[in-house]
Design a protein around this motif. Structure first.
Motif, PDB file in Angstrom:
ATOM      1  N   PHE A 517     -21.259 -31.243 -11.321  1.00 44.40           N
ATOM      2  CA  PHE A 517     -21.729 -29.854 -11.336  1.00 44.40           C
ATOM      3  C   PHE A 517     -20.627 -28.958 -11.877  1.00 44.40           C
ATOM      4  O   PHE A 517     -19.468 -29.040 -11.462  1.00 44.40           O
ATOM      5  CB  PHE A 517     -22.106 -29.365  -9.944  1.00 44.40           C
ATOM      6  N   SER A 518     -21.010 -28.079 -12.813  1.00 43.74           N
ATOM      7  CA  SER A 518     -20.082 -27.060 -13.294  1.00 43.74           C
ATOM      8  C   SER A 518     -20.901 -25.959 -13.965  1.00 43.74           C
ATOM      9  O   SER A 518     -22.127 -25.878 -13.813  1.00 43.74           O
ATOM     10  CB  SER A 518     -19.049 -27.655 -14.259  1.00 43.74           C
ATOM     11  N   THR A 519     -20.229 -25.121 -14.717  1.00 42.69           N
ATOM     12  CA  THR A 519     -20.850 -24.030 -15.461  1.00 42.69           C
ATOM     13  C   THR A 519     -20.117 -23.886 -16.774  1.00 42.69           C
ATOM     14  O   THR A 519     -19.020 -24.438 -16.938  1.00 42.69           O
ATOM     15  CB  THR A 519     -20.792 -22.722 -14.655  1.00 42.69           C
ATOM     16  N   ASP A 520     -20.687 -23.188 -17.737  1.00 40.64           N
ATOM     17  CA  ASP A 520     -19.994 -23.093 -19.027  1.00 40.64           C
ATOM     18  C   ASP A 520     -18.820 -22.122 -18.982  1.00 40.64           C
ATOM     19  O   ASP A 520     -17.817 -22.305 -19.676  1.00 40.64           O
ATOM     20  CB  ASP A 520     -20.964 -22.738 -20.158  1.00 40.64           C
ATOM     21  N   HIS A 521     -18.914 -21.081 -18.169  1.00 37.28           N
ATOM     22  CA  HIS A 521     -17.853 -20.085 -18.017  1.00 37.28           C
ATOM     23  C   HIS A 521     -18.236 -19.186 -16.851  1.00 37.28           C
ATOM     24  O   HIS A 521     -19.299 -19.353 -16.248  1.00 37.28           O
ATOM     25  CB  HIS A 521     -17.677 -19.256 -19.292  1.00 37.28           C
ATOM     26  N   GLY A 522     -17.392 -18.216 -16.538  1.00 36.74           N
ATOM     27  CA  GLY A 522     -17.644 -17.357 -15.391  1.00 36.74           C
ATOM     28  C   GLY A 522     -18.329 -16.051 -15.743  1.00 36.74           C
ATOM     29  O   GLY A 522     -18.941 -15.905 -16.815  1.00 36.74           O
ATOM     30  N   GLU A 523     -18.225 -15.098 -14.835  1.00 37.13           N
ATOM     31  CA  GLU A 523     -18.841 -13.770 -14.957  1.00 37.13           C
ATOM     32  C   GLU A 523     -17.897 -12.762 -14.306  1.00 37.13           C
ATOM     33  O   GLU A 523     -17.462 -12.948 -13.164  1.00 37.13           O
ATOM     34  CB  GLU A 523     -20.203 -13.756 -14.269  1.00 37.13           C
ATOM     35  N   GLU A 538      -9.383 -14.698 -14.517  1.00 37.18           N
ATOM     36  CA  GLU A 538      -9.867 -15.808 -13.703  1.00 37.18           C
ATOM     37  C   GLU A 538     -11.384 -15.783 -13.549  1.00 37.18           C
ATOM     38  O   GLU A 538     -12.035 -16.821 -13.597  1.00 37.18           O
ATOM     39  CB  GLU A 538      -9.211 -15.759 -12.312  1.00 37.18           C
ATOM     40  N   GLU A 539     -11.945 -14.619 -13.350  1.00 37.30           N
ATOM     41  CA  GLU A 539     -13.386 -14.522 -13.108  1.00 37.30           C
ATOM     42  C   GLU A 539     -14.211 -14.985 -14.307  1.00 37.30           C
ATOM     43  O   GLU A 539     -15.359 -15.383 -14.160  1.00 37.30           O
ATOM     44  CB  GLU A 539     -13.766 -13.082 -12.751  1.00 37.30           C
ATOM     45  N   SER A 540     -13.626 -14.947 -15.487  1.00 35.26           N
ATOM     46  CA  SER A 540     -14.310 -15.339 -16.714  1.00 35.26           C
ATOM     47  C   SER A 540     -14.017 -16.785 -17.105  1.00 35.26           C
ATOM     48  O   SER A 540     -14.917 -17.517 -17.526  1.00 35.26           O
ATOM     49  CB  SER A 540     -13.890 -14.408 -17.857  1.00 35.26           C
ATOM     50  N   SER A 541     -12.773 -17.211 -16.987  1.00 37.47           N
ATOM     51  CA  SER A 541     -12.359 -18.502 -17.541  1.00 37.47           C
ATOM     52  C   SER A 541     -12.303 -19.631 -16.516  1.00 37.47           C
ATOM     53  O   SER A 541     -12.360 -20.806 -16.888  1.00 37.47           O
ATOM     54  CB  SER A 541     -10.979 -18.367 -18.201  1.00 37.47           C
ATOM     55  N   ARG A 542     -12.202 -19.309 -15.247  1.00 36.94           N
ATOM     56  CA  ARG A 542     -12.136 -20.345 -14.211  1.00 36.94           C
ATOM     57  C   ARG A 542     -13.557 -20.679 -13.753  1.00 36.94           C
ATOM     58  O   ARG A 542     -14.413 -19.788 -13.659  1.00 36.94           O
ATOM     59  CB  ARG A 542     -11.300 -19.837 -13.030  1.00 36.94           C
ATOM     60  N   VAL A 543     -13.812 -21.950 -13.480  1.00 37.53           N
ATOM     61  CA  VAL A 543     -15.179 -22.398 -13.218  1.00 37.53           C
ATOM     62  C   VAL A 543     -15.228 -23.315 -12.004  1.00 37.53           C
ATOM     63  O   VAL A 543     -14.240 -23.973 -11.668  1.00 37.53           O
ATOM     64  CB  VAL A 543     -15.763 -23.156 -14.441  1.00 37.53           C
TER      65      VAL A 543
END
Length: 682
Positions: A517-523, A538-543
């Motif tokens: 399980f993961s995501t392509d990027h953050g928000e 961090e909120e954008s690049s860390r997943v």
């Protein structure tokens, strides 16, 4: 057996047509075509002759494989696994092998060319119709010599050295990928951070995966935007090596000027390897966001006829590729089959606006750019991130419900088959439009939502100070409502993941299935007053990243080392088939999970952004190009010394909100230790 072979084909007095764009060639005499392949170099060459030949060996310098086949009867192309795969660079006569790009012969007005997209699998023609006496001339028994290996496009000669494991060694692979999910939107992570219970997200099933498997606390996307991130996720290669540096480049590798035209076809996704080399069955549901050719490996890539759809894109009426996604089209068709969807098909209340993704209506929130506009404003100028509110579609008809239900149905089918399988659930949520249905819209109280410490950051000492941030994304009241909606979308995702876990248990396949399980990027979700992704905060690049395989991955494993999506290609092959020699830009995470006598940790992560190529016209030199994370330190820097962005250095232990840039405007007064750390990371 000595490293090369050739095919010779004969077209004798008949026509050869494409279904979608008919071209005919009717030779007055026999027409011979030779295709050569060198297994040592991976080069494909072709030539032709329209001489009146009774035998193929009458053509000078041609090598004939067996006796000629007389024309007549139904045309066929035998399903050789090594039939003409490749891609040609402009001005180059040689074709280099690559999986997913399959070429065939097209004859037009006495001109012989190779054309792509001929077959979606090697078992038969889907886009092209053959007529007349077209045959492959091969040895009399109809097979190639057994000593000739099935060629595999590779970035390393060692790719061919790995023997196929026995069927008992092959494990299934299930990948769940959300879109735009923050690393900290897991219930157990918020519990660790002492987030008050009333403000805490609920992710019971994702927590279960972490509890029963491995949680990677410091995982990063390679590029914080959809298409480039997914290209790197599935190939294990950097955006420099995939050629996909923007979302537009992810639509089709044939876009003019796209590096992906030359780079991506020569890279194998892990699914292309599992299917073509190890006999896996593979299906993919949801958002793809990669060139259509990379979807050909999946069994559910159904494109029957002009204008048909697949999950991987829509085709124009003439059969050419249409640069849009099939995901939204499939969702709209699915909705049209549910009569209760009509409840949201009209503007029932003044101010309702049309969701530009589903085309059904929703009730906008104050953060929405169309909030307070009475009429149906339509789609012009409205982007997905502009849309916030309550979805008027009934619960159970969301895009998440559609994609997850399709995947669970596929899981039952794949588990009943004879082959190991790879199954992808690539969810659109919680990506915008952030408009949950009523149950999830009302699930969280906006007043309980906690605001980020960086909400009111003035970005004075930031590389992103010149970014145009939409109005309202630093407004606490609006951001609280937005956060409640975002959490609701993630909890809906979590509930469907629970149904998938239940199905895995019911089928009894958990222990021989790697679940990722993961995501392509953050928000950003209001952090630093920003929305979406597209930056190195961090909120954008860390997943979030979770792996589970009971009996193999120790339950409750926590990995603190920085790791990257670039590592997943190698990791998936390692756990699925024990393959560890395929060259990528990452490493298998198995050693991080299980350790070993020779394993030592010196981990760092490099994340990239498009402006590494400052000659392109997509945000050139405006944003930083690289992020380096090692230990508790994080450096963000520009592509060239002549660029004008501020470099940024953060100590994440002391400054988790990234509010204190230790260099940038502070560079002249920074300590030698700080400057030394920045130079070391650089």
């Amino acid at each position: 057996s000595n490293g090369s072979f050739r095919f010779v084909l004969k077209l004798d007095g008949t026509s050869f047509k494409a279904k979608s764009a008919p071209h005919e060639f009717e030779p007055s005499s026999s027409h011979w075509i030779q295709i050569g392949f060198d297994t040592s170099t991976g080069e494909v060459t072709f030539s032709h002759s329209d001489a009146n030949c009774d035998e193929a060996d009458d053509v000078s310098d041609w090598t004939q494989l067996g006796d000629p086949v007389e024309s007549g009867g139904k045309a066929s192309i035998k399903p050789f696994s090594y039939f003409v795969l490749g891609r040609r660079k402009a001005g180059d006569d040689k074709y280099v092998l690559s999986s997913g790009k399959i070429y065939g012969i097209r004859l037009t007005n006495n001109d012989t060319t190779l054309t792509e997209g001929t077959f979606s699998s090697l078992s038969g023609a889907k886009n092209w119709a053959l007529s007349g006496g077209l045959e492959i001339i091969s040895p009399s028994d109809g097979s190639m010599p057994s000593a000739v290996p099935s060629p595999v496009p590779s970035a390393s000669p060692t790719h061919r050295d790995q023997p196929s494991p026995s069927p008992s060694q092959k494990n299934n692979l299930i990948v769940i990928l959300t879109d735009q999910q923050r690393y900290d939107t897991l219930q157990f992570v918020q519990e660790e951070r002492d987030v008050p219970e009333r403000a805490r997200i609920r992710t019971t099933n994702l927590d279960r995966i972490a509890r029963e498997g491995a949680y990677f606390r410091n995982a990063y996307t390679h590029c914080a935007v959809c298409g480039p991130a997914r290209g790197s996720f599935m190939t294990g290669r950097t955006i420099e090596n995939t050629g996909i540096r923007t979302n537009n480049m992810a639509k089709d590798e044939d876009l003019p000027g796209s590096d992906a035209e030359y780079k991506l076809p020569n890279l194998l996704t892990y699914d292309e390897m599992l299917v073509n080399e190890y006999g896996y069955a593979a299906e993919y549901y949801g958002k793809f966001h990669l060139p259509n050719s990379k979807g050909f490996v999946y069994a559910n890539d159904v494109r029957r006829g002009a204008g048909a759809l697949s999950w991987f894109g829509k085709y124009n009426e003439d059969g050419s590729k249409h640069l849009s996604w099939g995901m939204a089209e499939f969702y709209r068709i699915w909705l049209s089959r549910h009569s209760n969807a009509t409840l949201a098909s009209e503007q029932n209340e003044i101010g309702d606006q049309r969701n530009t993704f589903s085309t059904y209506f929703y009730d906008p929130d104050p953060l929405d750019t169309r909030y307070g506009i009475a009429e149906d404003y339509g789609r012009d100028g409205v982007k997905q991130p502009d849309q916030h509110g309550q979805n008027r579609l009934p619960d159970g008809l969301s895009i998440t419900a559609h994609q997850a239900a399709e995947t669970i149905e596929a899981l039952e089918r794949l588990a009943a088959g004879d082959n190991p399988f790879s199954l992808h659930l690539s969810l659109h949520s919680p990506h915008a439009p952030m408009i949950p249905t009523r149950k999830y819209y009302e699930m969280y109280n906006p007043d309980d939502m906690m605001m980020p410490d960086s909400l009111l950051d003035d970005l004075a000492n930031s590389a992103y100070s010149n970014n145009q941030i939409p109005v309202g994304y630093d407004n606490a009241t609006k951001v609280q409502r937005w956060t409640a909606n975002y959490y609701g979308l993630i909890t809906e995702v979590d509930e469907w993941i629970g149904k998938l876990l239940d199905k895995i248990d019911e089928l009894g396949i958990a222990e021989n299935t790697l679940l990722a399980f993961s995501t392509d990027h953050g928000e950003m979700l209001g952090s630093h007053g920003m929305r979406e992704k597209n930056n190195f905060y961090e909120e954008s690049s860390r997943v979030p990243l979770l792996l589970r395989m009971p009996g193999t991955i120790p339950a409750g494993t926590i990995v603190d080392d920085p790791v990257s999506h670039l590592d997943l290609h190698s990791t998936f092959l390692d756990y699925s088939v024990g393959r560890t020699d395929y060259e990528t830009d990452g490493v298998s995470l198995r050693s991080y999970v299980e350790g070993g006598p020779n394993f030592s940790r010196d981990s760092f992560v490099v994340t990239m952004w498009n402006s590494t190529d400052i000659t392109n016209d997509y945000r050139p030199s405006r944003d930083p190009a690289f992020m380096i994370r090692k230990d508790n330190w994080k450096l963000i820097l520009s592509c060239l010394g002549s660029d004008h962005q501020l470099d940024m250095l953060f100590n994440l232990d002391e400054d988790p909100a990234e509010l204190n840039n230790l260099i940038g405007l502070n560079g002249d007064t920074a300590s030698d230790a700080v400057i030394g750390k920045a130079e070391h990371l650089k």
